[in-house]
Design a protein around this motif. Structure first.
Motif, short mmCIF file in Angstrom:
data_model
loop_
_atom_site.label_atom_id
_atom_site.label_comp_id
_atom_site.label_asym_id
_atom_site.label_seq_id
_atom_site.Cartn_x
_atom_site.Cartn_y
_atom_site.Cartn_z
N ASP A 100 -5.77 -10.81 -6.47
CA ASP A 100 -4.55 -10.14 -6.05
C ASP A 100 -4.32 -10.34 -4.56
OD1 ASP A 100 -3.84 -9.03 -8.55
OD2 ASP A 100 -5.18 -7.32 -8.23
N GLU A 102 -2.77 -8.38 -1.26
CA GLU A 102 -2.36 -7.04 -0.83
C GLU A 102 -2.12 -7.02 0.67
OE1 GLU A 102 -3.85 -2.38 -0.67
OE2 GLU A 102 -4.53 -3.68 -2.30
N GLU A 127 3.28 -11.61 -7.55
CA GLU A 127 3.09 -10.17 -7.34
C GLU A 127 2.30 -9.95 -6.07
OE1 GLU A 127 1.02 -6.25 -9.47
OE2 GLU A 127 1.01 -8.20 -10.49
N LYS A 129 0.64 -6.69 -3.74
CA LYS A 129 0.37 -5.27 -3.62
C LYS A 129 0.49 -4.83 -2.16
CE LYS A 129 -2.80 -5.26 -7.57
NZ LYS A 129 -1.89 -4.53 -8.48
N THR A 131 2.56 -1.97 -1.25
CA THR A 131 3.69 -1.06 -1.04
C THR A 131 3.40 0.35 -1.55
OG1 THR A 131 4.68 -1.77 -3.14
CG2 THR A 131 5.38 -2.93 -1.14
N ALA A 132 2.52 0.48 -2.52
CA ALA A 132 2.23 1.81 -3.08
C ALA A 132 1.47 2.68 -2.09
CB ALA A 132 1.45 1.67 -4.39
N ASP A 148 -3.63 0.24 -1.85
CA ASP A 148 -3.25 0.52 -3.24
C ASP A 148 -4.48 0.89 -4.06
OD1 ASP A 148 -0.76 -0.25 -2.38
OD2 ASP A 148 -0.43 -1.72 -3.98
N ASP A 150 -5.03 0.38 -7.14
CA ASP A 150 -5.43 -0.69 -8.06
C ASP A 150 -5.59 -2.02 -7.33
OD1 ASP A 150 -2.76 -1.11 -7.46
OD2 ASP A 150 -2.17 -1.58 -9.53
N GLY A 151 -5.67 -1.95 -5.99
CA GLY A 151 -5.85 -3.16 -5.19
C GLY A 151 -7.14 -3.10 -4.41
#
Length: 250
Positions: A100, A102, A127, A129, A131-132, A148, A150-151
């Motif tokens: 991923d 991020e 995709e 990551k 921003t969350a 994140d 999940d990151g």
């Protein structure tokens, strides 16, 4: 000055190219103005290394590739400088290693986060990551703590190019395997790293990708890649880079 206006025959071509990309990153809102200073600091160490990938750095890049391929949840951390310098190369490495991407920033604003996300999308990322920002790295009081869930927070292996020392230490305290790209072998980042990669990001990121592709094409077994990792001597890598910087030779 554009990339086109700098001839590849120029002895300072790569240096001028990276300066241009960082400058352009500031104009686009991707890179912070402090990133200009960080670029100059790294450039000084790169000059002392001969602006090349020394053999020990190449060994570290191969080990980094093995870590990413063996990881359950690898993440490539992206800041403003590295996004400006090697966006396509980051996207390619993420694809090859199934990692991923991020975005994580010290000088964090929503505008910069989204600018970098959009920039990576423009260079082929599907995709991104960051921003969350729904979790925090323990022990940090600044914006780099925001990650994140999940990151980076859940990752077992994190590639951290152009890293800040305190976050490197905090990620190590979380038990992360850290693959750190930093041209200063004495930095806190490299002292906290699992795999210290003493190389310029513009060379290191593509090199890790190349090693990952070779390991995949060779149908390397899990045992073979674990052997590559187990035989790695991080202290020797750090010592060798410092020796080259001090003595100017391999």
């Amino acid at each position: 000055m554009s990339e086109i206006e700098v001839p590849e025959s120029h002895p300072r071509y790569q240096s001028l190219l990276t300066r241009h990309r960082i400058e352009d990153g500031v104009k686009k809102g991707i890179t912070s103005t402090q990133g200009l200073i960080a670029q100059g600091r790294g450039e000084a160490f790169d000059y002392l290394l001969g602006e090349r990938t020394i053999p020990s750095a190449d060994r570290a890049e191969r080990v980094a590739a093995a870590h990413l391929l063996l990881a359950e949840q690898p993440v490539l951390s992206v800041n403003g400088n590295v996004a400006a310098l090697v966006p396509e190369e980051l996207v390619e490495l993420a694809e090859v290693t199934d990692a991923d991407l991020e975005v994580n920033l010290f000088n964090r604003t929503e505008e910069r986060i989204h600018a970098i996300v959009d920039h990576l999308h423009e260079h082929g990322a599907s995709e991104v990551k960051g921003t969350a920002a729904d979790e925090r790295i323990p022990g940090l009081d600044h914006e780099r703590a925001k990650v994140d869930s999940d990151g980076i927070y859940a990752a077992d292996v994190v590639l951290v190019p152009l890293e800040d020392g305190d976050r490197a230490e905090a990620l190590a305290a979380m038990g992360k395997t850290e693959l750190v790209i930093d041209l200063n072998p004495l930095s806190r980042s490299q002292q906290a790293s699992t795999v210290p990669i003493i190389d310029n990001a513009i060379r290191a990121i593509p090199a890790i990708t190349t090693h990952a592709r070779v390991l995949q094409r060779a149908s390397s077994t899990l045992e073979e890649m674990r052997t590559i990792i187990d035989e790695f001597d991080r202290e020797a890598i750090l010592a060798d880079a410092e020796r080259v910087i001090r003595n100017g030779s391999d």
